[in-house]
Design an enzyme around this catalytic site. Structure first.
Site, PDB file in Angstrom:
ATOM      1  N   GLY A 239      -1.015  -2.461   1.111  1.00 16.86           N
ATOM      2  CA  GLY A 239      -2.440  -2.175   1.045  1.00 16.86           C
ATOM      3  C   GLY A 239      -2.901  -0.797   1.464  1.00 16.86           C
ATOM      4  CD  GLU A 275       4.557  -8.349   1.309  1.00 13.27           C
ATOM      5  OE1 GLU A 275       3.359  -8.363   0.981  1.00 13.27           O
ATOM      6  OE2 GLU A 275       5.218  -9.378   1.471  1.00 13.27           O
ATOM      7  CB  CYS A 346     -14.244  -1.512 -30.776  1.00  6.99           C
ATOM      8  SG  CYS A 346     -13.302  -0.627 -32.007  1.00  6.99           S
TER       9      CYS A 346
HETATM   10  C1  LIG Z   1      -0.494  -6.436  -4.221  1.00  2.00           C
HETATM   11  C2  LIG Z   1       0.232  -6.846  -3.003  1.00  2.00           C
HETATM   12  C3  LIG Z   1       0.874  -5.887  -2.212  1.00  2.00           C
HETATM   13  C4  LIG Z   1       0.802  -4.412  -2.495  1.00  2.00           C
HETATM   14  O1  LIG Z   1      -0.452  -3.864  -2.305  1.00  2.00           O
HETATM   15  P1  LIG Z   1      -0.635  -2.280  -2.418  1.00  2.00           P
HETATM   16  O2  LIG Z   1      -2.070  -2.065  -2.230  1.00  2.00           O
HETATM   17  O3  LIG Z   1      -0.164  -1.888  -3.769  1.00  2.00           O
HETATM   18  O4  LIG Z   1       0.189  -1.657  -1.340  1.00  2.00           O
HETATM   19  C5  LIG Z   1       1.614  -6.336  -1.128  1.00  2.00           C
HETATM   20  N1  LIG Z   1       1.700  -7.654  -0.831  1.00  2.00           N
HETATM   21  C6  LIG Z   1       1.092  -8.596  -1.558  1.00  2.00           C
HETATM   22  C7  LIG Z   1       1.228 -10.020  -1.180  1.00  2.00           C
HETATM   23  C8  LIG Z   1       0.341  -8.232  -2.673  1.00  2.00           C
HETATM   24  O5  LIG Z   1      -0.281  -9.166  -3.393  1.00  2.00           O
END
Ligand SMILES: *Cc1c(COP(=O)(O)O)cnc(C)c1O
Length: 421
Positions: A239, A275, A346
């Site tokens: 995130g 992540e 379109c």
């Molecule tokens: C989308 C997502 C991420 C990655 O989010 P980013 O903003 O791209 O870093 C990580 N973990 C989960 C569970 C997600 O759904």
């Protein structure tokens, strides 16, 4: 920082001038920089270096096999959200013990696939899912490592479509119910509860919401340990945001994010997973397009590009901003002009930017959308029967097409006309 710089007035991807790629593959196309991808992964690794950690790239941001292999070769883990992504991770050479499986709607088939191929952990998002995973693992005679995704009810202060940590969002279980849900998990056969998972949203531009969430996770760790659960791993999600408008945005740096994690959970003797998706891939990619027409309207001029909303949907879907720059650098002293930058699809929603100031441009001029490496190619469609555009990977002075543009025949021949039609 990225590796898309002007040299002698021409925008380059590492050592390759973009017009050279345009001449070879045609426009529009995506282009990614190997050096930037690697740099961003390493920033996270360095930021967490004081802790036992694994950086699991959220591959939904950009799941091209060449991108995955570039990161996998550095030791990256992967965060997958579907059976298809799991298969992609395996195909790129990622061992099962480096793959975590997220997502609110995992099916039995997806669970089986991951249990057969090996998995680091499932991030469970509901009780029904937990019961099904227990059943699948049991029937296969294996044990599934799991964390439970808790919803900390924290406002990520990001676009509503990518906020996931408020109680009204579909994700995770309410933190207030964690104790009873963990007790249930511990009682089910075939599950090994290894930790806690949280992910509050995407494109966060402040650390504060992360801090709120991670402090709640730290508190929950202690509570669950006191209940007898062996909490040894914390998956803190992704995130972290990126600067889409470079002139006026400065989201937190990975080092500061790492320091925050250390502060919130570093004392808990846990393995930390993160992540990140967008921050690794976003600024490692450009979308390059050509101007088809300059259309002079009433009080506004439209720059009609050969790229459209089907190629990059973020502006129409999230009102997202992308810096759009000319590939041939503006001559100093030439006055900029406002353009509405649009594609040929379109729908009026096929608008990338309104009233954007750019150096004067006309037919066949090339423009580049910055920060298009994440949630770009992966969200593309063939709407209007526009072929998916090529993806190109650059490394120093080499480049290669890593996904080719399909021909019209290839697209058409995917349809099947039954003989009774
Ligand atoms: C989308 C997502 C991420 C990655 O989010 P980013 O903003 O791209 O870093 C990580 N973990 C989960 C569970 C997600 O759904």
């Amino acid at each position: 920082m990225d590796h898309f710089l002007y040299r002698d007035g021409i925008l380059h991807a590492e050592d390759i001038p973009l017009p050279q790629i345009a001449a070879a593959v045609g426009t529009p196309f995506y282009v990614y920089s190997t050096a930037t991808l690697k740099r961003h992964y390493r920033l996270f690794k360095d930021a967490l270096s004081g802790m036992d950690n694994m950086v699991c790239y959220a591959m939904k941001a950009n799941s091209n096999q060449a991108v995955l292999k570039t990161l996998a070769d550095l030791g990256a883990g992967m965060d997958v959200v579907s059976g298809g992504e799991y298969a992609r991770a395996k195909a790129a050479g990622v061992p099962g013990e480096r793959i975590v499986f997220s997502g609110v709607g995992k099916t039995r088939e997806e669970m089986r696939l991951a249990l057969e191929g090996g998995i680091r952990q499932f991030n469970i998002e509901s009780e029904p899912e937990m019961v099904v995973l227990s059943d699948v693992a049991n029937s296969m005679g294996v044990t599934a490592p799991v964390t439970i995704r808790i919803n900390p009810d924290v406002d990520a202060r990001t676009h509503e479509k990518i906020a996931t940590g408020k109680s009204e969002n579909k994700f995770g279980i309410p933190i207030a119910r964690a104790k009873e849900v963990y007790a249930m998990a511990a009682s089910l056969p075939g599950l090994d509860v290894v930790g806690i998972d949280v992910h509050i949203g995407s494109q966060l531009v402040e650390l504060e919401p992360f801090e709120q969430a991670y402090l709640k996770v730290a508190e929950l760790t202690k509570l669950l340990r006191a209940e007898g659960h062996n909490i040894r791993r914390l998956d803190l999600g992704g995130g972290l945001g990126i600067p889409y408008a470079r002139s006026n945005e400065a989201p937190p740096l990975p080092t500061d994010y790492g320091a925050l994690i250390q502060k919130c959970v570093g004392h808990l003797d846990v393995e930390v997973e993160i992540e990140p998706g967008r921050l690794i891939a976003g600024n490692a990619g450009l979308l390059v397009a050509s101007v088809i027409y300059l259309k002079e309207g009433e009080g506004r001029n439209f720059l009609i590009l050969d790229a459209a909303m089907n190629d990059l949907i973020r502006p129409s879907m999230y009102a997202a901003y992308h810096d759009i720059v000319p590939v041939v650098e503006a001559t100093p002293g030439v006055e900029q002009q406002p353009y509405d930058i649009v594609g040929p699809v379109c729908e009026s929603g096929d608008t990338f930017a309104k009233g954007r100031d750019l150096t004067p441009l006309g037919p066949n001029d090339l423009v580049a959308f910055r920060s298009a490496g994440a949630y770009g190619a992966v969200m593309a469609s063939e709407y209007n029967t526009r072929p998916l555009i090529p993806e190109v990977l650059v490394k120093d002075d080499q480049f290669a097409v890593i996904r080719a543009r399909p021909t019209f025949d290839e697209m058409i021949n995917r349809d099947i006309v039954p003989e009774w039609v």
